[in-house]
Design an enzyme around this catalytic site. Sequence first.
Site, PDB file in Angstrom:
ATOM      1  N   LYS A  66       0.824  -1.209   0.000  1.00  0.00           N
ATOM      2  CA  LYS A  66       0.000   0.000   0.000  1.00  0.00           C
ATOM      3  C   LYS A  66       0.862   1.266   0.000  1.00  0.00           C
ATOM      4  O   LYS A  66       0.372   2.341   0.248  1.00  0.00           O
ATOM      5  CB  LYS A  66      -0.878   0.046   1.251  1.00  0.00           C
ATOM      6  CG  LYS A  66      -1.947  -1.000   1.348  1.00  0.00           C
ATOM      7  CD  LYS A  66      -2.730  -0.778   2.646  1.00  0.00           C
ATOM      8  CE  LYS A  66      -3.906  -1.695   2.781  1.00  0.00           C
ATOM      9  NZ  LYS A  66      -4.629  -1.452   4.046  1.00  0.00           N
ATOM     10  N   LYS A  99       2.919   1.929   2.254  1.00  0.00           N
ATOM     11  CA  LYS A  99       2.915   2.345   3.655  1.00  0.00           C
ATOM     12  C   LYS A  99       3.995   1.587   4.398  1.00  0.00           C
ATOM     13  O   LYS A  99       4.529   0.598   3.896  1.00  0.00           O
ATOM     14  CB  LYS A  99       1.554   2.068   4.303  1.00  0.00           C
ATOM     15  CG  LYS A  99       0.423   2.920   3.772  1.00  0.00           C
ATOM     16  CD  LYS A  99      -0.842   2.666   4.540  1.00  0.00           C
ATOM     17  CE  LYS A  99      -1.964   3.584   4.075  1.00  0.00           C
ATOM     18  NZ  LYS A  99      -3.172   3.398   4.870  1.00  0.00           N
TER      19      LYS A  99
END
Length: 139
Positions: free
Chosen positions: A44, A46
Site C-alpha cells: 500500500k 505504507k
Amino acid sequence: MIIGYTTGVFDLFHIGHLNMLKNAKSMCDKLVVGVTTDDLVSYKNKKAVIPFDERLEIVRNIKYVDAAIAQESMDKFEAWKKLKFDVMFVGDDWYNTEKWNNFEKQFNEVGVRIIYFPYHKGTSSTLINETLLNLRSEK
C-alpha cells in the site's frame, strides 16, 4: 468447533482493533488472526510504525485470540486452504467491493460465511499517525 479468521496490520493497536477481536471471538470457538507482515504492508506504499514481530506478539497475547500467524498474502482463499476456517471477519469498509464480492463467491462454494463488522469510526491507526505527524511538525 467453529473456527474464525480475521486479518489486519494491527499497527498502533487501539480500541477499534480490540473491539473487533472481541466481537469476532464471541462468534466462534477458536479465533485465528493473521497479522500482516512488514513486506505485505508495503504493497500500500505504507510502512508500519511497530515492527511485525512486535505486532504479532501483541496480537498473540490478546485474550480473545487463540492463535496469531503471519499474513504474507492478500489472498484470503489461500489462507482458507491452509486453515480451513468456517467464518471470516472483516470490516464493513470492504462490503460490496469488487474484491470482496469475489471472495464471497469463492467462500460460498466451500461453506465459509463472511461477517462484516462496522468499521470503527473514532480511533484509527491512520488518525493516530496523522496526529503524531502534526504534533511533531509543530516543534
